[in-house]
Design a protein around this motif. Structure first.
Motif, PDB file in Angstrom:
ATOM      1  N   ARG A  37      40.665  44.549  57.113  1.00 39.08           N
ATOM      2  CA  ARG A  37      41.592  45.883  56.585  1.00 39.08           C
ATOM      3  C   ARG A  37      40.348  46.847  56.341  1.00 39.08           C
ATOM      4  O   ARG A  37      40.770  47.990  56.265  1.00 39.08           O
ATOM      5  CB  ARG A  37      41.980  45.356  55.319  1.00 39.08           C
ATOM      6  N   LYS A  38      39.011  46.501  56.116  1.00 40.36           N
ATOM      7  CA  LYS A  38      38.085  47.492  55.939  1.00 40.36           C
ATOM      8  C   LYS A  38      37.971  48.603  57.143  1.00 40.36           C
ATOM      9  O   LYS A  38      37.337  49.792  56.838  1.00 40.36           O
ATOM     10  CB  LYS A  38      36.704  46.958  55.499  1.00 40.36           C
ATOM     11  N   THR A  39      38.155  48.129  58.329  1.00 38.38           N
ATOM     12  CA  THR A  39      37.877  48.754  59.523  1.00 38.38           C
ATOM     13  C   THR A  39      38.805  49.059  60.267  1.00 38.38           C
ATOM     14  O   THR A  39      39.000  49.809  61.215  1.00 38.38           O
ATOM     15  CB  THR A  39      36.908  48.015  60.402  1.00 38.38           C
ATOM     16  N   SER A  40      39.975  48.673  59.829  1.00 42.31           N
ATOM     17  CA  SER A  40      41.387  48.912  60.618  1.00 42.31           C
ATOM     18  C   SER A  40      42.299  49.701  59.833  1.00 42.31           C
ATOM     19  O   SER A  40      42.321  50.023  58.767  1.00 42.31           O
ATOM     20  CB  SER A  40      42.342  47.422  60.804  1.00 42.31           C
ATOM     21  N   GLY A  41      42.980  50.719  60.530  1.00 43.81           N
ATOM     22  CA  GLY A  41      43.981  51.366  60.119  1.00 43.81           C
ATOM     23  C   GLY A  41      45.175  51.026  59.951  1.00 43.81           C
ATOM     24  O   GLY A  41      46.286  51.367  59.402  1.00 43.81           O
ATOM     25  N   MET A  42      45.419  49.613  60.058  1.00 44.79           N
ATOM     26  CA  MET A  42      46.745  48.860  59.748  1.00 44.79           C
ATOM     27  C   MET A  42      46.637  48.355  58.353  1.00 44.79           C
ATOM     28  O   MET A  42      45.651  47.838  57.907  1.00 44.79           O
ATOM     29  CB  MET A  42      47.022  47.761  60.945  1.00 44.79           C
ATOM     30  N   GLU A  43      47.969  48.280  57.815  1.00 43.49           N
ATOM     31  CA  GLU A  43      48.084  47.749  56.708  1.00 43.49           C
ATOM     32  C   GLU A  43      48.364  46.159  57.243  1.00 43.49           C
ATOM     33  O   GLU A  43      49.102  45.754  57.717  1.00 43.49           O
ATOM     34  CB  GLU A  43      49.285  48.108  55.904  1.00 43.49           C
ATOM     35  N   VAL A  44      47.822  45.083  56.640  1.00 43.68           N
ATOM     36  CA  VAL A  44      47.937  43.542  56.788  1.00 43.68           C
ATOM     37  C   VAL A  44      48.135  42.821  55.606  1.00 43.68           C
ATOM     38  O   VAL A  44      47.652  43.051  54.677  1.00 43.68           O
ATOM     39  CB  VAL A  44      46.585  43.160  57.523  1.00 43.68           C
ATOM     40  N   GLU A  45      49.496  42.251  55.621  1.00 42.94           N
ATOM     41  CA  GLU A  45      50.046  41.588  54.400  1.00 42.94           C
ATOM     42  C   GLU A  45      49.853  40.234  54.681  1.00 42.94           C
ATOM     43  O   GLU A  45      50.255  39.581  55.648  1.00 42.94           O
ATOM     44  CB  GLU A  45      51.708  41.921  54.274  1.00 42.94           C
ATOM     45  N   HIS A  46      49.123  39.262  53.685  1.00 46.23           N
ATOM     46  CA  HIS A  46      48.886  38.011  53.714  1.00 46.23           C
ATOM     47  C   HIS A  46      49.472  37.323  52.805  1.00 46.23           C
ATOM     48  O   HIS A  46      49.260  37.422  51.494  1.00 46.23           O
ATOM     49  CB  HIS A  46      47.302  38.001  53.597  1.00 46.23           C
ATOM     50  N   LEU A  47      50.447  36.515  53.170  1.00 49.89           N
ATOM     51  CA  LEU A  47      51.090  35.465  52.529  1.00 49.89           C
ATOM     52  C   LEU A  47      50.447  34.161  52.424  1.00 49.89           C
ATOM     53  O   LEU A  47      50.119  33.803  53.831  1.00 49.89           O
ATOM     54  CB  LEU A  47      52.496  35.510  52.886  1.00 49.89           C
ATOM     55  N   TRP A  48      50.285  33.390  51.720  1.00 47.17           N
ATOM     56  CA  TRP A  48      49.546  32.299  51.382  1.00 47.17           C
ATOM     57  C   TRP A  48      49.995  31.252  50.261  1.00 47.17           C
ATOM     58  O   TRP A  48      50.814  31.685  49.305  1.00 47.17           O
ATOM     59  CB  TRP A  48      47.851  32.568  51.179  1.00 47.17           C
ATOM     60  N   HIS A  49      50.028  30.139  50.677  1.00 44.22           N
ATOM     61  CA  HIS A  49      50.261  28.964  49.685  1.00 44.22           C
ATOM     62  C   HIS A  49      49.259  27.796  49.815  1.00 44.22           C
ATOM     63  O   HIS A  49      48.703  27.706  50.839  1.00 44.22           O
ATOM     64  CB  HIS A  49      51.596  28.579  49.847  1.00 44.22           C
ATOM     65  N   PRO A  50      48.826  27.246  48.711  1.00 47.43           N
ATOM     66  CA  PRO A  50      47.925  26.055  48.708  1.00 47.43           C
ATOM     67  C   PRO A  50      48.298  25.086  49.909  1.00 47.43           C
ATOM     68  O   PRO A  50      49.653  24.680  50.171  1.00 47.43           O
ATOM     69  CB  PRO A  50      48.058  25.294  47.481  1.00 47.43           C
ATOM     70  N   GLN A  51      47.402  24.443  50.294  1.00 43.38           N
ATOM     71  CA  GLN A  51      47.392  23.312  51.340  1.00 43.38           C
ATOM     72  C   GLN A  51      48.391  22.273  50.818  1.00 43.38           C
ATOM     73  O   GLN A  51      47.937  21.587  49.708  1.00 43.38           O
ATOM     74  CB  GLN A  51      46.362  22.838  52.227  1.00 43.38           C
ATOM     75  N   ASN A  52      49.417  21.581  51.510  1.00 42.24           N
ATOM     76  CA  ASN A  52      50.169  20.755  51.077  1.00 42.24           C
ATOM     77  C   ASN A  52      50.618  20.030  52.261  1.00 42.24           C
ATOM     78  O   ASN A  52      51.858  19.964  52.622  1.00 42.24           O
ATOM     79  CB  ASN A  52      51.224  20.924  50.134  1.00 42.24           C
ATOM     80  N   GLY A  53      49.654  19.342  52.888  1.00 40.82           N
ATOM     81  CA  GLY A  53      50.224  18.868  54.463  1.00 40.82           C
ATOM     82  C   GLY A  53      50.603  20.101  55.482  1.00 40.82           C
ATOM     83  O   GLY A  53      50.193  21.252  55.068  1.00 40.82           O
ATOM     84  N   CYS A  54      51.452  20.017  56.228  1.00 39.47           N
ATOM     85  CA  CYS A  54      51.820  20.955  57.099  1.00 39.47           C
ATOM     86  C   CYS A  54      53.404  21.445  56.559  1.00 39.47           C
ATOM     87  O   CYS A  54      54.358  20.905  56.466  1.00 39.47           O
ATOM     88  CB  CYS A  54      52.470  20.519  58.696  1.00 39.47           C
ATOM     89  N   GLN A  55      53.420  22.695  56.010  1.00 34.11           N
ATOM     90  CA  GLN A  55      54.307  23.380  55.504  1.00 34.11           C
ATOM     91  C   GLN A  55      54.635  24.696  56.213  1.00 34.11           C
ATOM     92  O   GLN A  55      55.156  25.726  55.670  1.00 34.11           O
ATOM     93  CB  GLN A  55      54.207  23.647  53.909  1.00 34.11           C
ATOM     94  N   LYS A  56      54.553  24.728  57.209  1.00 33.42           N
ATOM     95  CA  LYS A  56      54.325  25.651  58.306  1.00 33.42           C
ATOM     96  C   LYS A  56      56.037  26.597  58.011  1.00 33.42           C
ATOM     97  O   LYS A  56      55.981  27.556  57.858  1.00 33.42           O
ATOM     98  CB  LYS A  56      54.399  25.666  59.761  1.00 33.42           C
ATOM     99  N   SER A  57      57.071  25.591  58.194  1.00 31.17           N
ATOM    100  CA  SER A  57      58.394  26.218  57.971  1.00 31.17           C
ATOM    101  C   SER A  57      58.774  26.676  56.785  1.00 31.17           C
ATOM    102  O   SER A  57      59.225  27.944  56.707  1.00 31.17           O
ATOM    103  CB  SER A  57      59.399  24.958  58.298  1.00 31.17           C
ATOM    104  N   ARG A  58      58.223  26.156  55.791  1.00 28.58           N
ATOM    105  CA  ARG A  58      58.266  26.876  54.278  1.00 28.58           C
ATOM    106  C   ARG A  58      57.783  28.320  54.365  1.00 28.58           C
ATOM    107  O   ARG A  58      58.323  29.108  53.782  1.00 28.58           O
ATOM    108  CB  ARG A  58      57.790  26.049  53.240  1.00 28.58           C
ATOM    109  N   MET A  59      56.305  28.400  54.892  1.00 33.10           N
ATOM    110  CA  MET A  59      55.960  29.703  54.867  1.00 33.10           C
ATOM    111  C   MET A  59      56.785  30.822  55.912  1.00 33.10           C
ATOM    112  O   MET A  59      56.681  31.999  55.392  1.00 33.10           O
ATOM    113  CB  MET A  59      54.498  29.558  55.396  1.00 33.10           C
ATOM    114  N   LEU A  60      57.111  30.264  56.886  1.00 32.35           N
ATOM    115  CA  LEU A  60      57.969  31.124  57.821  1.00 32.35           C
ATOM    116  C   LEU A  60      59.021  31.732  56.927  1.00 32.35           C
ATOM    117  O   LEU A  60      59.576  32.849  57.154  1.00 32.35           O
ATOM    118  CB  LEU A  60      58.267  30.446  59.086  1.00 32.35           C
ATOM    119  N   ASN A  61      59.852  30.905  56.291  1.00 29.60           N
ATOM    120  CA  ASN A  61      61.047  31.192  55.530  1.00 29.60           C
ATOM    121  C   ASN A  61      60.409  32.153  54.420  1.00 29.60           C
ATOM    122  O   ASN A  61      61.435  33.343  54.207  1.00 29.60           O
ATOM    123  CB  ASN A  61      61.693  30.050  54.823  1.00 29.60           C
ATOM    124  N   ARG A  62      59.267  32.132  53.710  1.00 27.79           N
ATOM    125  CA  ARG A  62      58.932  32.946  52.753  1.00 27.79           C
ATOM    126  C   ARG A  62      58.678  34.418  53.556  1.00 27.79           C
ATOM    127  O   ARG A  62      59.048  35.334  52.996  1.00 27.79           O
ATOM    128  CB  ARG A  62      57.625  32.256  52.055  1.00 27.79           C
TER     129      ARG A  62
END
Length: 271
Positions: free
Chosen positions: A54-79
């Motif tokens: 973000r410090k060197t880019s002109g782009m806005e990057v939005e970072h969605l994160w949740h704590p690791q709890n096994g593989c929860q990719k589908s839940r994060m994609l829905n979010r």
């Protein structure tokens, strides 16, 4: 047709490759899109990488994160789907560097009541390691001569990297499996919500194929853009393939097909 775009990049503990992917989006010739990183529990290295970018880019990057709890990719994609501001969503992964015209091709080929199915050109580890910011911004990373001079096998598939208009449009007509590919696919947010997003029971990969089947069952058609929306797939030490999908996931996939399911009770909304 005017529509707003959100790009969703799924990631988990792959900051070195994710940085290369972000440079690819920095280099797009169409820049009016929201960029969301859907992070399934990465360690602090990924957050540090994003903060530094973000410090060197002109782009806005939005970072969605949740704590690791096994593989929860589908839940994060829905979010990420619900967080997205665009009415048209492009989905990709942290190991797929987009060519400069990737977003523009998805945007221009978006059609009501359709989703787009793209592909990738898979690179060996020797090429993956040698690609840096300069190679991405100069587009050398997509040049077959540069790739072959840096270890890309001469026998490997080349058409996706060299095909240009009008030949790529013809090549897109080659019959192949019409499926949602999580590394290179796009669709209307309203269509994705109408089938209730990704099935969160799927914990080991294969969520992309399953949502694609539900979309098709609901009447959404598929357009192939494998030779138009180009990305290179960086090598993984432990690559994913269908053999790692568990029996539980295969049962969900098979039920979706056999029952002609259009909706999951285990997606964005829980029954």
């Amino acid at each position: 047709m005017t529509h707003s775009i959100s790009v969703i990049i799924s990631t988990r503990n792959s900051p070195e490759w994710l940085e290369k992917v972000l440079w690819g989006y920095e280099n797009q010739n169409y820049k009016q899109f929201q960029l969301i990183i859907a992070d399934d529990g990465s360690t602090h290295q990924t957050r540090t990488l994003i903060d530094n970018f973000r410090k060197t880019s002109g782009m806005e990057v939005e970072h969605l994160w949740h704590p690791q709890n096994g593989c929860q990719k589908s839940r994060m994609l829905n979010r990420a789907v619900m967080h997205a501001e665009g009415d048209y969503l492009i989905f990709t992964e942290d190991n797929c560097i987009p060519r400069f015209d990737f977003v523009k091709n998805h945007k221009n080929k978006a059609t009501p009541n359709h989703f787009l199915s793209g592909g990738h050109s898979k690179l060996p580890m020797c090429c993956s390691l040698q690609i840096g910011q300069e190679e991405i911004l100069s587009n050398d990373a997509f040049d077959i001569m540069w790739l072959q001079s840096h270890g890309y096998p001469t026998y490997a598939k080349k058409l996706r990297l060299i095909a240009r208009w009008p030949f790529n449009a013809l090549l897109n007509l080659i019959p192949t499996e019409n499926r949602w590919n999580g590394h290179n696919a796009s669709g209307w947010k309203s269509d994705i919500i109408s089938v209730n997003g990704f099935d969160e029971r799927i914990l080991d990969g294969g969520e992309d194929k399953e949502i694609g089947d539900r979309l098709k069952n609901s009447g959404v058609r598929v357009k192939r853009i494998r030779y138009s929306a180009v990305c290179v797939h960086l090598s993984h030490v432990f690559g994913f393939d269908d053999s790692v999908i568990t029996e539980a996931t295969r049962l969900i996939q098979n039920e979706t097909k056999s029952m002609f399911s259009k909706y999951t009770d285990h997606g964005i909304l829980k029954s």
